[in-house]
Motif scaffolding. Structure first.
Motif, short mmCIF file in Angstrom:
data_model
loop_
_atom_site.label_atom_id
_atom_site.label_comp_id
_atom_site.label_asym_id
_atom_site.label_seq_id
_atom_site.Cartn_x
_atom_site.Cartn_y
_atom_site.Cartn_z
N GLN A 22 0.83 -1.21 0.00
CA GLN A 22 0.00 0.00 0.00
C GLN A 22 0.86 1.26 0.00
O GLN A 22 1.46 1.61 1.02
CB GLN A 22 -0.93 0.02 1.23
CG GLN A 22 -1.81 -1.20 1.37
CD GLN A 22 -2.76 -1.37 0.20
OE1 GLN A 22 -3.42 -0.43 -0.22
NE2 GLN A 22 -2.82 -2.58 -0.34
N GLU A 70 -10.57 -4.13 1.11
CA GLU A 70 -10.23 -4.29 -0.33
C GLU A 70 -9.83 -5.73 -0.65
O GLU A 70 -10.25 -6.30 -1.66
CB GLU A 70 -9.06 -3.36 -0.68
CG GLU A 70 -9.49 -1.96 -1.06
CD GLU A 70 -8.30 -1.06 -1.32
OE1 GLU A 70 -8.51 0.15 -1.32
OE2 GLU A 70 -7.16 -1.57 -1.50
N ASN A 77 -14.81 -11.50 -4.83
CA ASN A 77 -15.31 -11.11 -6.15
C ASN A 77 -14.25 -10.37 -6.96
O ASN A 77 -14.21 -9.14 -6.95
CB ASN A 77 -16.57 -10.24 -5.98
CG ASN A 77 -17.32 -10.11 -7.29
OD1 ASN A 77 -16.72 -10.17 -8.37
ND2 ASN A 77 -18.62 -9.96 -7.23
N GLU A 79 -13.94 -10.02 -10.11
CA GLU A 79 -14.41 -9.31 -11.31
C GLU A 79 -14.97 -7.94 -10.97
O GLU A 79 -15.27 -7.65 -9.82
CB GLU A 79 -15.51 -10.11 -12.03
CG GLU A 79 -15.00 -11.31 -12.78
CD GLU A 79 -15.00 -12.53 -11.90
OE1 GLU A 79 -16.00 -12.73 -11.21
OE2 GLU A 79 -13.98 -13.25 -11.88
N TYR A 80 -15.15 -7.13 -12.02
CA TYR A 80 -15.76 -5.81 -11.83
C TYR A 80 -17.19 -6.00 -11.36
O TYR A 80 -17.95 -6.78 -11.91
CB TYR A 80 -15.74 -5.01 -13.14
CG TYR A 80 -16.30 -3.63 -12.95
CD1 TYR A 80 -15.47 -2.58 -12.55
CD2 TYR A 80 -17.66 -3.38 -13.11
CE1 TYR A 80 -15.98 -1.32 -12.32
CE2 TYR A 80 -18.18 -2.11 -12.89
CZ TYR A 80 -17.33 -1.09 -12.51
OH TYR A 80 -17.84 0.15 -12.28
N ASN A 81 -17.53 -5.29 -10.30
CA ASN A 81 -18.89 -5.41 -9.76
C ASN A 81 -19.28 -4.09 -9.11
O ASN A 81 -18.52 -3.51 -8.33
CB ASN A 81 -18.91 -6.56 -8.73
CG ASN A 81 -20.26 -6.74 -8.09
OD1 ASN A 81 -20.67 -5.94 -7.26
ND2 ASN A 81 -20.95 -7.79 -8.49
N VAL A 84 -19.22 -4.13 -5.28
CA VAL A 84 -17.83 -4.16 -4.80
C VAL A 84 -17.23 -2.76 -4.88
O VAL A 84 -16.57 -2.29 -3.94
CB VAL A 84 -16.98 -5.17 -5.63
CG1 VAL A 84 -15.50 -5.04 -5.30
CG2 VAL A 84 -17.45 -6.59 -5.38
N GLY A 85 -17.50 -2.10 -6.00
CA GLY A 85 -16.99 -0.73 -6.19
C GLY A 85 -17.49 0.19 -5.08
O GLY A 85 -16.71 0.94 -4.50
N LYS A 88 -15.81 -0.59 -1.74
CA LYS A 88 -14.43 -0.08 -1.71
C LYS A 88 -14.42 1.44 -1.58
O LYS A 88 -13.55 2.01 -0.89
CB LYS A 88 -13.68 -0.51 -2.97
CG LYS A 88 -13.29 -1.97 -2.97
CD LYS A 88 -12.41 -2.24 -4.17
CE LYS A 88 -11.87 -3.65 -4.16
NZ LYS A 88 -10.94 -3.86 -5.27
N ASP A 89 -15.37 2.11 -2.24
CA ASP A 89 -15.45 3.57 -2.13
C ASP A 89 -15.74 3.99 -0.69
O ASP A 89 -15.13 4.92 -0.16
CB ASP A 89 -16.56 4.12 -3.05
CG ASP A 89 -16.20 4.04 -4.52
OD1 ASP A 89 -15.01 3.78 -4.82
OD2 ASP A 89 -17.10 4.22 -5.36
#
Ligand SMILES: Nc1ncnc2c1ncn2[C@@H]1O[C@H](COP(=O)(O)OP(=O)(O)OP(=O)(O)O)[C@@H](O)[C@H]1O
Length: 140
Positions: A22, A70, A77, A79-81, A84-85, A88-89
């Motif tokens: 990080q 994260e 997951n 993959e793009y989801n 999930v986005g 994480k935001d």
């Protein structure tokens, strides 16, 4: 005793995992070191030193929490989801709140010790932050 030593070893492995992966954590450690070092040369009270230490640690704690979230999300997951986005935001928002809180603490304590500034400036920054959240968060 051996179990305790092992726990510390695992925690140290976790810390080096966060540190090595990080970039933000490394930057926060660097800023934290700078802040703690500078505080040594200021005439602060015990309580002020305590708040400075708290400000540094709370950001590192929240960045670690953000990293955990994260990693969990990437694991369950990859993959793009959309959800999930969002998770994480929100997780990133936790770090931002902690960072602004630390800035408020820094302005109040360093502001007084270096520039003889009123503590109210720290509160003004906190008010601006909250107002920005209200103004720029579009309701759906
Ligand atoms: N799987 C995903 N699905 C949807 N959006 C994602 C996904 N992964 C990341 N994002 C979006 O990208 C942003 C950054 O996510 P990312 O996991 O890359 O975090 P980061 O802060 O760049 O951390 P790191 O550098 O440690 O990976 C998220 O806040 C989210 O908006």
């Amino acid at each position: 005793m051996k179990r305790f030593i092992n726990s510390v070893k695992y925690a140290a492995k976790g810390l080096s995992e966060i540190f090595n992966t990080q970039n933000n954590f490394r930057i926060q450690i660097f800023i934290g070191l700078l802040v703690l070092f500078i505080s040594l040369f200021l005439n602060l009270t015990g309580i002020e030193f305590l708040w400075i230490a708290f400000a540094v640690m709370i950001v590192l704690l929240m960045e670690s929490l953000n990293t955990v979230i994260e990693k969990i999300m990437d694991f369950i997951n990859p993959e793009y989801n959309h959800i999930v986005g969002k998770i994480k935001d929100i997780s990133a928002a936790i770090v931002l709140i902690a960072a602004v809180f630390s800035v408020v603490i820094g302005v109040i304590i360093f502001g007084r010790a270096i520039f003889n500034l009123s503590p109210k400036y720290g509160i003004i920054i906190a008010i601006i932050f909250l107002v920005i959240i209200v103004l720029f968060s579009k309701r759906r």
